[in-house]
Enzyme design. Structure first.
Site, PDB file in Angstrom:
ATOM      1  N   GLY A  62       4.363  -7.127  -4.128  1.00  0.00           N
ATOM      2  CA  GLY A  62       2.921  -7.321  -4.073  1.00  0.00           C
ATOM      3  C   GLY A  62       2.550  -8.416  -3.081  1.00  0.00           C
ATOM      4  N   SER A  63       1.506  -9.176  -3.405  1.00  0.00           N
ATOM      5  CA  SER A  63       0.914 -10.104  -2.431  1.00  0.00           C
ATOM      6  C   SER A  63       1.780 -11.298  -2.055  1.00  0.00           C
ATOM      7  CB  SER A  63      -0.435 -10.601  -2.955  1.00  0.00           C
ATOM      8  OG  SER A  63      -1.350  -9.530  -3.061  1.00  0.00           O
ATOM      9  N   ILE A  64       2.838 -11.585  -2.793  1.00  0.00           N
ATOM     10  CA  ILE A  64       3.672 -12.733  -2.424  1.00  0.00           C
ATOM     11  C   ILE A  64       4.387 -12.511  -1.095  1.00  0.00           C
ATOM     12  CG2 ILE A  64       4.021 -13.659  -4.745  1.00  0.00           C
ATOM     13  CD1 ILE A  64       6.633 -12.149  -4.943  1.00  0.00           C
ATOM     14  N   ILE A  65       4.353 -11.272  -0.590  1.00  0.00           N
ATOM     15  CA  ILE A  65       4.983 -11.003   0.710  1.00  0.00           C
ATOM     16  C   ILE A  65       4.027 -11.283   1.870  1.00  0.00           C
ATOM     17  CG2 ILE A  65       4.358  -8.584   1.109  1.00  0.00           C
ATOM     18  CD1 ILE A  65       7.317  -8.080   1.805  1.00  0.00           C
TER      19      ILE A  65
END
Length: 604
Positions: free
Chosen positions: A318-321
């Site tokens: 998800g958004s942690i990338i």
């Protein structure tokens, strides 16, 4: 007349000549007896002489043979068991060690002859019923050896010995003990009944820890007692196993476990994980997975609780990338810090698919704004400017899709498909964390590239003399720019996380990903994650947290995992003695100041 005279003459002859005959026979017997005695005496002398000669020969010329034959009859080889090495944390605390124990074995036929009272008392000490003990003995009645129980405590074996039951024997052995219990279970693992490692570092370093058994040669008497050690070239001393020293810090591990445990309980989550990395040298300071188990309890050692989820489980990040993809685009020169992305009203039709943002009011954003507002549309627009091969090359450099070289059993490689197979929509979804899979350890290591001016460092779990290696993934300036962008990049909720870390500036990114059920994304199962580095002015640690399937109190990464990150960062930096890089305020004032800062950012 004739017959009668003949018979009479025969009867009279001995009487007439009896004295002469008797004298002749007596003399002959005496002569014959003397001859026989002489012969017998000579034979005896000859026999004793032969025995003496033979004894003289063996004593003088063949003594080694006799000694060897005697030794073979009373000589025995006794095994010398090697002591298994210890597993020790960075502060010298024992995480795994061997302690004395006993094994109880029986000659079944003899034990069955013992009284019911004796067998009942024995069964009680062994932790079983008399019925089960007798059934075991009857099944193995014809055997001369049967283990009843192994690795029992010395106190228990002493009580069994005191029962004085015929047919019961007690031998010394050792068993593995884990002083930290469930705190270190997923790292250390455990051994089986034969002291062979079957999980965790016990398995990975089994040969190093195990050593090699030796033996000594002794002479026993007819009662089986050892009466002499034999100096023999066949004797072999035991080589004790080497101990291994970990990078793990038990105190930081305790901090991380407590924080994660509270979050899982508060959100009624299914599982979770935390990893803390020293970004200056790549040493793993803590690695916690839940649910956990006690390696000292055999009944606990089974099922999903055995999984070290930080290393073995993979998920769509998800958004942690997003900070990593933003750094990739900046480093490739396809965008600048000031490039604008018109995200519209939060919905974008792209390649026949619908890409959405949580907020419908993001409008036009620069790169920092895309990260701060966590815009999927903005990230997809960035990916349009990147070639698939560019993205794949950097993902590969960050370790995605590759098995970590950490030296831990079961470490997952994750999944990144070859770039030639990517469709445009897949390239877009990968930019905001869908369509590829990573482990929590992999994403935490990737963030060391942001913490270390673009230089991603290798990780270590066992301390050794080898210097860590590194790879320059991003340019130093790009890494520094992204580091500034991720400070408070998770919006208002992220600002609350910052407020919980008093005295230290942090930078990080949250991520919330939908779970997959039967091959399809579901709205009923989420994973909330948060990755951060601190202090932001000079990063010392990277902390990554993920919590799977929270059922109450929210599911966003900032809500479920953010507080865990905050607690771990503040307590760990204070424990390590890292100087604060922000004013130390009272908690209430710190929260008010952070809320004001968040309001200004949102309005801007």
């Amino acid at each position: 007349m004739m017959r009668k005279w003949f018979n009479n003459s025969k009867e009279r002859t001995p009487r007439r000549t009896g004295n002469i005959v008797q004298s002749y026979e007596t003399g002959g017997e005496k002569t014959s007896s003397k001859v026989r005695s002489s012969i017998l005496y000579a034979l005896l002398l000859l026999g004793f002489g032969a025995v003496g000669a033979q004894a003289l020969y063996h004593q003088a010329f063949n003594s080694d043979f006799l000694r060897k034959e005697g030794d073979n009859r009373y000589e025995a080889r006794i095994p010398l068991h090697a002591e298994r090495g210890r597993i020790i944390d960075r502060n010298g605390e024992f995480l795994a060690t061997s302690v004395p124990a006993s094994s109880v074995w029986a000659v079944p036929d003899q034990l069955l002859r013992a009284s019911v009272e004796q067998r009942s008392a024995l069964a009680n000490e062994l932790g079983e019923t008399l019925k089960s003990l007798d059934a075991k003995l009857n099944t193995n009645k014809n055997k001369a050896f049967l283990f009843l129980k192994r690795q029992i405590s010395l106190e228990t074996s002493d009580r069994i010995r005191a029962l004085k039951i015929k047919g019961i024997n007690i031998d010394s052995e050792s068993k593995r003990h884990y002083p930290q219990g469930s705190l270190m279970s997923h790292i250390v693992g455990f051994t089986n009944i034969e002291n062979n490692g079957i999980e965790g570092l016990e398995k990975q370093y089994n040969k190093v820890l195990q050593g090699a058994d030796g033996s000594r040669v002794v002479i026993r008497n007819r009662l089986g007692e050892v009466i002499e050690d034999v100096a023999s070239s066949d004797s072999l001393p035991a080589k004790h196993g080497d101990s291994i020293h970990l990078t793990i810090d038990s105190r930081i591990q305790f901090i991380a476990k407590n924080a994660l445990e509270k979050a899982i309980k508060n959100h009624d989550a299914e599982s979770g994980g935390v990893v803390v990395i020293d970004s200056t040298n790549g040493e793993i300071l803590a690695m916690v997975s839940m649910p956990t188990y006690d390696p000292n309890n055999n009944k606990d050692r089974r099922g999903d609780a055995l999984r070290n989820r930080v290393i073995t489980d993979i998920f769509e990040p998800g958004s942690i990338i997003k900070p990593l993809v933003a750094a990739l685009a900046l480093d490739a020169g396809v965008i600048t810090k000031n490039t604008k992305f018109a995200t519209g009203n939060g919905v974008w039709q792209y390649q026949g698919a619908r890409i959405t943002d949580v907020s419908t009011r993001n409008g036009t954003l620069d790169v920092a704004g895309v990260l701060r507002r966590s815009s999927n549309i903005g990230m997809a627009m960035m990916s349009e400017r990147l070639r698939a091969q560019q993205m794949w090359t950097v993902f590969n450099a960050l370790g995605f899709g590759q098995t970590p070289t950490l030296g831990f059993p079961g470490a997952a490689a994750g999944r990144v498909r070859p770039w030639k197979t990517w469709k445009l929509i897949e390239k877009a979804t990968m930019s905001y964390g869908y369509g590829l899979s990573v482990s929590l350890l992999q994403i935490a290591q990737a963030y060391t590239a942001i913490a270390r001016d673009g230089d991603m460092i290798s990780l270590s779990l066992v301390r050794n003399n080898n210097r860590p290696t590194s790879i320059q993934v991003f340019s130093p300036n790009v890494a520094k720019d992204v580091r500034v962008m991720v400070e408070g990049s998770a919006g208002p909720e992220g600002a609350k996380i910052q407020s919980q870390v008093n005295g230290y500036r942090i930078g990080g990114k949250s991520g919330t990903a939908r779970g997959i059920v039967n091959g399809r994304y579901t709205m009923n199962a989420y994973r909330g994650s948060f990755v951060a580095l601190a202090p932001i002015s000079k990063p010392r640690i990277v902390v990554a947290v993920t919590i799977e399937k929270p059922k109450k109190g929210g599911y966003y990464g900032t809500v479920v995992s953010g507080p865990v990150v905050a607690e771990v960062i503040e307590q760990t930096l204070k424990y390590l003695g890292v100087p604060p890089d922000a004013p130390v305020q009272e908690p209430k004032k710190a929260l008010e100041a952070t809320n004001q800062q968040t309001t200004r950012r949102t309005q801007g």
